[in-house]
Design a protein around this motif. Structure first.
Motif, PDB file in Angstrom:
ATOM      1  N   GLY A  43       4.740  16.223   0.858  1.00 68.58           N
ATOM      2  CA  GLY A  43       5.096  15.158   2.005  1.00 68.58           C
ATOM      3  C   GLY A  43       5.255  13.864   1.581  1.00 68.58           C
ATOM      4  O   GLY A  43       4.982  13.094   2.515  1.00 68.58           O
ATOM      5  N   GLY A  44       5.624  13.645   0.550  1.00 70.39           N
ATOM      6  CA  GLY A  44       5.653  12.028   0.083  1.00 70.39           C
ATOM      7  C   GLY A  44       4.307  11.585  -0.512  1.00 70.39           C
ATOM      8  O   GLY A  44       4.439  10.242  -1.114  1.00 70.39           O
ATOM      9  N   TYR A  45       3.516  12.341  -0.847  1.00 68.64           N
ATOM     10  CA  TYR A  45       2.179  11.667  -1.334  1.00 68.64           C
ATOM     11  C   TYR A  45       2.204  11.770  -2.599  1.00 68.64           C
ATOM     12  O   TYR A  45       2.949  12.460  -3.340  1.00 68.64           O
ATOM     13  CB  TYR A  45       1.158  12.501  -0.797  1.00 68.64           C
ATOM     14  CG  TYR A  45       0.628  12.090   0.686  1.00 68.64           C
ATOM     15  CD1 TYR A  45      -0.380  11.029   0.895  1.00 68.64           C
ATOM     16  CD2 TYR A  45       1.199  12.708   1.730  1.00 68.64           C
ATOM     17  CE1 TYR A  45      -0.634  10.663   1.975  1.00 68.64           C
ATOM     18  CE2 TYR A  45       0.716  12.339   3.044  1.00 68.64           C
ATOM     19  CZ  TYR A  45       0.017  11.487   3.290  1.00 68.64           C
ATOM     20  OH  TYR A  45      -0.501  11.120   4.615  1.00 68.64           O
ATOM     21  N   ASP A  46       1.539  10.498  -3.463  1.00 69.31           N
ATOM     22  CA  ASP A  46       1.616  10.189  -4.812  1.00 69.31           C
ATOM     23  C   ASP A  46       0.932  11.324  -5.436  1.00 69.31           C
ATOM     24  O   ASP A  46      -0.403  11.309  -5.347  1.00 69.31           O
ATOM     25  CB  ASP A  46       1.429   8.973  -5.247  1.00 69.31           C
ATOM     26  CG  ASP A  46       1.417   8.732  -6.645  1.00 69.31           C
ATOM     27  OD1 ASP A  46       1.298   9.353  -7.426  1.00 69.31           O
ATOM     28  OD2 ASP A  46       1.446   7.335  -6.707  1.00 69.31           O
ATOM     29  N   ALA A  56      -5.494  10.276  -1.226  1.00 70.97           N
ATOM     30  CA  ALA A  56      -4.136  10.398  -1.030  1.00 70.97           C
ATOM     31  C   ALA A  56      -3.475   9.238  -0.342  1.00 70.97           C
ATOM     32  O   ALA A  56      -3.944   8.502   0.205  1.00 70.97           O
ATOM     33  CB  ALA A  56      -3.985  11.337   0.380  1.00 70.97           C
ATOM     34  N   LYS A  58       0.543   7.517   0.091  1.00 71.64           N
ATOM     35  CA  LYS A  58       1.817   7.690   0.203  1.00 71.64           C
ATOM     36  C   LYS A  58       2.629   6.978  -0.608  1.00 71.64           C
ATOM     37  O   LYS A  58       2.392   5.919  -1.037  1.00 71.64           O
ATOM     38  CB  LYS A  58       2.277   6.966   1.896  1.00 71.64           C
ATOM     39  CG  LYS A  58       2.628   8.048   2.868  1.00 71.64           C
ATOM     40  CD  LYS A  58       3.460   9.460   2.718  1.00 71.64           C
ATOM     41  CE  LYS A  58       3.727   9.808   4.127  1.00 71.64           C
ATOM     42  NZ  LYS A  58       4.520  11.305   3.960  1.00 71.64           N
ATOM     43  N   GLN A  60       6.066   5.441  -2.492  1.00 71.00           N
ATOM     44  CA  GLN A  60       7.355   4.479  -1.838  1.00 71.00           C
ATOM     45  C   GLN A  60       8.613   5.101  -2.203  1.00 71.00           C
ATOM     46  O   GLN A  60       8.821   5.840  -3.030  1.00 71.00           O
ATOM     47  CB  GLN A  60       7.350   3.447  -2.911  1.00 71.00           C
ATOM     48  CG  GLN A  60       5.913   2.528  -2.797  1.00 71.00           C
ATOM     49  CD  GLN A  60       5.654   2.094  -1.406  1.00 71.00           C
ATOM     50  OE1 GLN A  60       6.511   1.407  -0.743  1.00 71.00           O
ATOM     51  NE2 GLN A  60       4.383   2.118  -0.913  1.00 71.00           N
ATOM     52  N   THR A  64      10.796   7.201  -7.216  1.00 72.43           N
ATOM     53  CA  THR A  64      10.815   8.578  -6.975  1.00 72.43           C
ATOM     54  C   THR A  64      11.444   9.329  -8.449  1.00 72.43           C
ATOM     55  O   THR A  64      11.806   8.391  -9.291  1.00 72.43           O
ATOM     56  CB  THR A  64      11.693   8.912  -5.855  1.00 72.43           C
ATOM     57  OG1 THR A  64      13.069   8.802  -5.936  1.00 72.43           O
ATOM     58  CG2 THR A  64      11.411   8.722  -4.575  1.00 72.43           C
TER      59      THR A  64
END
Length: 100
Positions: A43-46, A56, A58, A60, A64
């Motif tokens: 879900g875009g979390y690192d 958790a 998020k 950037q 990516t």
């Protein structure tokens, strides 16, 4: 007085517990593929931040990488570099599904 059989059972139990706890305390090996949300892994979390910051965070959109056919987002170039160097270490095991 403990018997040899009890000592062996205790040693095996301790070894099993240590190996299970060791697996929880460090990143695990990933299975191929992973659950995505909006085209992003986790879900875009690192995924590296789960281990380095123990929470958790998020990632950037500008930081990516593509791995295993999925886009992974990170909070920093350092986290991205760690993931690129060892993606199996930071990707979730079992495609992110619970083993139960």
């Amino acid at each position: 007085m403990p018997t040899r059989r009890n000592m062996v059972g205790t040693a095996l139990g301790a070894a099993l517990a240590a190996s299970l706890l060791g697996g929880i305390a460090r990143p695990s090996t990933a299975a191929p593929g992973v659950i995505t949300d909006n085209g992003l892994a986790l879900g875009g979390y690192d995924s590296v931040a789960y281990w380095t910051a123990q929470k958790a965070i998020k990632g950037q959109p500008s930081v990516t990488t593509k791995w295993n056919g999925v886009t992974w987002a990170f909070v920093s170039q350092e986290n991205r570099a760690a993931f690129v160097a060892s993606p199996e270490r930071y990707a979730p095991a079992f495609n992110g599904y619970c083993t139960y």
